[in-house]
Design a protein around this motif. Structure first.
Motif, mmCIF file in Angstrom:
data_model
loop_
_atom_site.group_PDB
_atom_site.id
_atom_site.type_symbol
_atom_site.label_atom_id
_atom_site.label_comp_id
_atom_site.label_asym_id
_atom_site.label_seq_id
_atom_site.Cartn_x
_atom_site.Cartn_y
_atom_site.Cartn_z
ATOM 1 N N LEU A 298 37.423 38.629 41.471
ATOM 2 C CA LEU A 298 38.427 39.248 42.340
ATOM 3 C C LEU A 298 38.293 40.765 42.313
ATOM 4 N N TYR B 31 42.542 36.274 52.292
ATOM 5 C CA TYR B 31 41.096 36.061 52.323
ATOM 6 C C TYR B 31 40.695 35.553 53.700
ATOM 7 N N SER C 225 43.752 35.619 41.114
ATOM 8 C CA SER C 225 42.325 35.308 40.906
ATOM 9 C C SER C 225 42.028 33.834 41.098
ATOM 10 N N TYR D 243 42.013 33.066 44.707
ATOM 11 C CA TYR D 243 40.764 33.559 45.313
ATOM 12 C C TYR D 243 39.613 32.590 45.037
ATOM 13 N N LEU E 283 46.702 35.269 49.130
ATOM 14 C CA LEU E 283 46.370 35.443 47.718
ATOM 15 C C LEU E 283 47.508 36.135 46.978
#
Length: 222
Positions: A117, A152, A214, A217, A179
């Motif tokens: 990330l 994202y 994270s 992601y 995210l």
């Protein structure tokens, strides 16, 4: 997924909101920490009202709207289906957004992300400091009520910052996978920060749960 239901005119195929006919009602998710766990950055009174009152209201109203939508589908009443869209969007978005928001925060949060990330943030924004500045600016700049997001873009394979008005859900309105969301409705900060939204935004970075961001992601890259 599609689901069938029977009527006098035979089986019909419906998909708009999944299997509404036999679905379970939406419920308010538990917070993964105590109401006072994010102090001094976000006080317990705000968290309690925000979660047990505001989020709960979105959940309740979403269930009511979906029940009405189910009835409209069964009757084939397209006018009613269309008229229910704003309520579904607002309350459904409120439920989606807050469910993400609670996990985006942690009493053990703050600092900077690590690993993939962090590499992606540096690649797409130049530096973490630049990313933080941009997301803060976008969130401060939301007119009225809304959200600032790190999302994202799966098609382009990159991170993007966006703002959404009211409770518009990020993915449903922009296509970006959420995210990290920052709630900038006044109910998220007014009791503590009054009308000074920038102070709230400065404080919230101390409780951002980068492990959660994270993992989101990593999941959307698969």
């Amino acid at each position: 997924s599609f689901c069938f239901f029977s009527s006098r005119s035979g089986a019909k195929l419906i998909a708009p909101l999944g299997c509404l006919v036999s679905r379970q009602k939406h419920t308010l998710p538990d917070l993964p920490y105590d109401y006072g766990a994010l102090e001094p950055h976000i006080n317990a009174e705000i968290m309690q009202l925000h979660h047990s009152k505001h989020h709960a209201t979105y959940v309740n109203n979403l269930n009511v709207a979906e029940e009405k939508y189910k009835e409209a589908l069964a009757k084939g009443d397209v006018t009613a289906q269309v008229s229910l869209q704003p309520a579904l969007k607002f309350n459904g978005g409120g439920h989606i957004n807050h469910t993400i928001f609670w996990t985006n925060l942690s009493p053990n949060g703050g600092g900077e992300p690590k690993g993939e990330l962090m590499e992606a943030i540096k690649r797409d924004f130049g530096s973490f400091a630049n990313f933080k500045e941009k997301l803060t600016a976008v969130s401060v700049g939301v007119q009225g009520s809304g959200w600032g997001w790190l999302g994202y873009n799966k098609e382009q394979g990159r991170l993007q910052i966006a703002a959404c008005a009211n409770q518009d859900p990020l993915q449903g309105t922009t296509g970006l996978i959420p995210l990290l969301g920052i709630d900038v409705w006044e109910h998220a900060y007014y009791l503590q920060y009054k009308n000074v939204r920038p102070d709230y935004l400065k404080a919230i970075w101390n409780v951002i749960n980068w492990e959660n961001v994270s993992s989101r992601y990593a999941a959307c890259k698969k």
